[in-house]
Scaffold this motif. Structure first.
Motif, PDB file in Angstrom:
ATOM      1  N   GLN A 106       0.777  -1.434  -0.459  1.00 40.30           N
ATOM      2  CA  GLN A 106      -0.215   0.199  -0.196  1.00 40.30           C
ATOM      3  C   GLN A 106       0.707   1.786  -0.229  1.00 40.30           C
ATOM      4  N   ASP A 107       1.639   1.093   0.669  1.00 37.10           N
ATOM      5  CA  ASP A 107       3.100   2.693   0.785  1.00 37.10           C
ATOM      6  C   ASP A 107       3.473   2.263  -0.870  1.00 37.10           C
ATOM      7  N   VAL A 108       3.747   1.786  -1.421  1.00 37.22           N
ATOM      8  CA  VAL A 108       4.042   1.849  -3.628  1.00 37.22           C
ATOM      9  C   VAL A 108       2.743   2.365  -3.972  1.00 37.22           C
ATOM     10  N   GLU A 110       0.075   4.448  -2.953  1.00 43.36           N
ATOM     11  CA  GLU A 110      -0.158   5.530  -2.460  1.00 43.36           C
ATOM     12  C   GLU A 110       0.919   6.284  -3.564  1.00 43.36           C
ATOM     13  N   VAL A 111       2.354   6.302  -3.743  1.00 43.43           N
ATOM     14  CA  VAL A 111       2.899   6.746  -4.673  1.00 43.43           C
ATOM     15  C   VAL A 111       1.836   7.123  -5.742  1.00 43.43           C
ATOM     16  N   VAL A 112       1.823   5.581  -6.367  1.00 43.76           N
ATOM     17  CA  VAL A 112       0.859   5.789  -7.795  1.00 43.76           C
ATOM     18  C   VAL A 112      -0.457   6.582  -7.414  1.00 43.76           C
ATOM     19  N   ASN A 113      -1.048   6.268  -6.786  1.00 42.05           N
ATOM     20  CA  ASN A 113      -2.209   7.372  -6.089  1.00 42.05           C
ATOM     21  C   ASN A 113      -2.478   8.770  -6.212  1.00 42.05           C
ATOM     22  N   LYS A 114      -1.614   8.710  -5.578  1.00 37.21           N
ATOM     23  CA  LYS A 114      -1.227  10.464  -5.419  1.00 37.21           C
ATOM     24  C   LYS A 114      -0.784  11.186  -6.841  1.00 37.21           C
ATOM     25  N   ALA A 115      -0.246  10.798  -7.575  1.00 36.81           N
ATOM     26  CA  ALA A 115       0.374  11.133  -9.010  1.00 36.81           C
ATOM     27  C   ALA A 115      -0.946  11.076  -9.975  1.00 36.81           C
ATOM     28  N   TYR A 116      -1.703  10.056  -9.808  1.00 42.39           N
ATOM     29  CA  TYR A 116      -2.758   9.861 -10.079  1.00 42.39           C
ATOM     30  C   TYR A 116      -4.261  11.399  -9.849  1.00 42.39           C
ATOM     31  N   ALA A 117      -4.004  11.007  -8.797  1.00 44.39           N
ATOM     32  CA  ALA A 117      -4.962  12.413  -8.283  1.00 44.39           C
ATOM     33  C   ALA A 117      -4.487  13.617  -8.738  1.00 44.39           C
ATOM     34  N   ALA A 118      -3.249  13.335  -9.171  1.00 43.58           N
ATOM     35  CA  ALA A 118      -2.905  14.505  -9.609  1.00 43.58           C
ATOM     36  C   ALA A 118      -2.823  15.379 -10.904  1.00 43.58           C
ATOM     37  N   GLY A 119      -2.883  14.495 -11.831  1.00 45.82           N
ATOM     38  CA  GLY A 119      -3.617  14.498 -12.951  1.00 45.82           C
ATOM     39  C   GLY A 119      -2.635  13.786 -14.202  1.00 45.82           C
ATOM     40  N   LYS A 120      -1.908  13.385 -13.231  1.00 43.40           N
ATOM     41  CA  LYS A 120      -0.816  13.247 -14.228  1.00 43.40           C
ATOM     42  C   LYS A 120      -1.582  11.759 -15.290  1.00 43.40           C
ATOM     43  N   SER A 121      -0.325  11.286 -17.157  1.00 46.94           N
ATOM     44  CA  SER A 121      -1.588  11.076 -17.709  1.00 46.94           C
ATOM     45  C   SER A 121      -0.855   9.334 -16.959  1.00 46.94           C
ATOM     46  N   LYS A 122      -1.662   8.104 -18.131  1.00 46.37           N
ATOM     47  CA  LYS A 122      -1.213   7.335 -17.902  1.00 46.37           C
ATOM     48  C   LYS A 122       0.165   6.395 -18.158  1.00 46.37           C
ATOM     49  N   LYS A 123       0.629   7.628 -19.271  1.00 45.20           N
ATOM     50  CA  LYS A 123       2.609   6.963 -19.341  1.00 45.20           C
ATOM     51  C   LYS A 123       3.482   7.080 -18.358  1.00 45.20           C
ATOM     52  N   THR A 124       2.946   8.453 -17.319  1.00 39.06           N
ATOM     53  CA  THR A 124       3.800   8.579 -16.653  1.00 39.06           C
ATOM     54  C   THR A 124       3.870   8.580 -15.101  1.00 39.06           C
ATOM     55  N   MET A 132       9.982   1.607  -9.919  1.00 41.38           N
ATOM     56  CA  MET A 132      10.107   1.201  -8.348  1.00 41.38           C
ATOM     57  C   MET A 132       9.888  -0.439  -8.302  1.00 41.38           C
ATOM     58  N   ARG A 133       9.488  -0.932  -9.438  1.00 35.13           N
ATOM     59  CA  ARG A 133       9.823  -2.025  -9.848  1.00 35.13           C
ATOM     60  C   ARG A 133      11.260  -2.178 -10.281  1.00 35.13           C
ATOM     61  N   ALA A 134      11.942  -2.361 -10.669  1.00 34.73           N
ATOM     62  CA  ALA A 134      13.284  -1.952 -11.368  1.00 34.73           C
ATOM     63  C   ALA A 134      13.904  -2.119 -10.131  1.00 34.73           C
ATOM     64  N   PHE A 135      13.432  -0.773  -9.083  1.00 34.82           N
ATOM     65  CA  PHE A 135      14.401  -0.207  -7.903  1.00 34.82           C
ATOM     66  C   PHE A 135      13.880  -1.707  -6.471  1.00 34.82           C
ATOM     67  N   PHE A 136      12.545  -2.180  -6.585  1.00 30.91           N
ATOM     68  CA  PHE A 136      13.132  -3.290  -6.064  1.00 30.91           C
ATOM     69  C   PHE A 136      13.410  -4.309  -6.213  1.00 30.91           C
ATOM     70  N   LYS A 137      13.643  -5.275  -7.509  1.00 34.96           N
ATOM     71  CA  LYS A 137      14.180  -6.086  -7.907  1.00 34.96           C
ATOM     72  C   LYS A 137      15.637  -5.324  -7.425  1.00 34.96           C
ATOM     73  N   TYR A 138      16.227  -4.917  -8.190  1.00 38.60           N
ATOM     74  CA  TYR A 138      17.862  -4.073  -7.695  1.00 38.60           C
ATOM     75  C   TYR A 138      18.071  -4.922  -6.237  1.00 38.60           C
ATOM     76  N   CYS A 139      16.580  -4.512  -5.396  1.00 40.86           N
ATOM     77  CA  CYS A 139      17.235  -5.021  -4.168  1.00 40.86           C
ATOM     78  C   CYS A 139      16.748  -5.931  -3.170  1.00 40.86           C
ATOM     79  N   ARG A 140      15.938  -6.746  -4.375  1.00 41.92           N
ATOM     80  CA  ARG A 140      15.837  -8.285  -4.435  1.00 41.92           C
ATOM     81  C   ARG A 140      17.404  -9.175  -4.750  1.00 41.92           C
ATOM     82  N   LEU A 141      17.506  -8.301  -5.606  1.00 39.17           N
ATOM     83  CA  LEU A 141      19.494  -9.036  -6.152  1.00 39.17           C
ATOM     84  C   LEU A 141      20.301  -8.870  -5.294  1.00 39.17           C
TER      85      LEU A 141
END
Length: 356
Positions: A106-108, A110-124, A132-141
């Motif tokens: 839910q923490d991560v 909410e990052v997307v939800n906040k950007a959506y609420a600010a009117g950011k496009s689907k591409k953004t 974030m997926r790439a970052f957490f994959k790096y952390c797992r590796l």
């Protein structure tokens, strides 16, 4: 389980256990009284011995620079600038102070939800999720965490940002008017062939700037470089950006005209920089009454014109991956589309009725 041979002991203030793993020594604690605290300290030690992950974990803001350094080594400078901007604006303010081992899905989200609420496009939003997926994959590796936000998603209401494309009337002007204005005088536009070639091929602005005559062999164009807005030469946006294609007769005619004007060595269109190229394009549009649009929207115009072609063919031309929604993102409505669709539907029903 890790090979722990000792157990936590009471120090008078808390439970403590010291363990060693692969030459590293760590201490784990619990302030809970009684055997509950001892078991908790032991469990922390066992978890670290099993996977090497510190149960306390480092803060996201501390780990981010380490991951970003790997991105700088493996992707273009332009892409890194976009990543850094998204992290600075959207990700770090929300989760930067949290520890990697205490994050929840839910923490991560909410990052997307906040950007959506600010009117950011689907591409953004897709880019933020990918970061974030790439970052957490790096952390797992790196065995910093086992966190994997599998449920991370883009809100259903997200939409791609509307784009402006040249309409058929604009295209008629583009291919028939060679002049622009300069110092309040009508003069030939030095980049007219670049505008036309970009519309006819769907190239990115940086790819047009980076194109050389050595990249063209007969009717085949090989795209192997791009020049970004900073003037830096790169291999292109991604692995799909390096590609070859056969130009249409119209595009070949544009190249022949350009060769007759400038020769066949060096840069094809001799564009000094993308900002200068964009300024001249805006002046051309204003001088000739074209629908104002960006250089990148000339690429959208190309896809909008050829959207009736098979998607697989268009992806190869514009350098998109198989899973890229080329028509969903790049194809837009041209004047007359609705009428053409209505005629096509009418024709289908007439054939069905006739056969019945």
């Amino acid at each position: 389980m890790g090979k722990r041979t000792n157990t936590a002991y009471w120090t008078g203030k808390h439970w403590r256990i010291d363990v060693q793993h692969n030459g590293r020594r760590r201490s784990f604690y619990s302030a809970k009284p009684g055997r509950t605290g001892q078991r908790e300290a032991n469990a922390k030690a066992d978890a670290w011995l099993d996977d090497g992950i510190n149960p306390r974990g480092e803060r996201i803001s501390t780990l981010y620079p380490r991951w970003f350094a790997t991105m700088q080594e493996t992707t273009s400078a332009g892409n890194c600038r976009n990543i850094a901007s998204r992290w600075k604006i959207w990700i770090l303010p929300m989760i930067g102070s949290k520890r990697i081992t205490s994050l929840t899905e839910q923490d991560v989200q909410e990052v997307v939800n906040k950007a959506y609420a600010a009117g950011k496009s689907k591409k953004t939003l897709k880019s933020i999720c990918a970061d974030m997926r790439a970052f957490f994959k790096y952390c797992r590796l790196c065995r910093l965490s086992t966190f994997n936000p599998e449920a991370l998603h883009i809100p259903a209401g997200a939409r791609y940002k509307g784009k402006q494309v040249l309409q058929p009337a604009d295209l008629v002007k583009l291919f028939n008017i060679d002049t622009t204005t300069y110092n309040h005088q009508t003069v030939p536009d030095e980049y007219i062939n670049a505008y036309r070639f970009q519309v006819l091929t769907g190239l990115r602005p940086g790819e047009v700037i980076g194109l050389t005559w050595a990249d063209i062999h007969g009717d085949t164009v090989h795209i192997c470089r791009s020049v970004n807005i900073k003037g830096e030469q790169t291999r292109g946006k991604n692995e799909n950006a390096v590609r070859s294609f056969t130009v249409s007769a119209l595009a070949r005619r544009v190249l022949d005209t350009q060769r007759a004007e400038t020769g066949s060595t060096g840069s094809v269109f001799q564009i000094t920089s993308e900002p200068h190229y964009y300024r001249r394009w805006k002046v051309y549009c204003a001088a000739n009454g074209l629908t104002p649009c960006s250089l990148y929207e000339l690429r959208h115009t190309f896809v909008s014109v050829v959207k009736t072609l098979p998607a697989g063919e268009v992806k190869g031309l514009v350098g998109h991956s198989e899973d890229m929604d080329t028509f969903g993102v790049y194809a837009h409505t041209l004047a007359g589309d609705a009428e053409n669709t209505a005629r096509a539907v009418n024709g289908v029903f007439l054939r069905v009725l006739k056969n019945a």
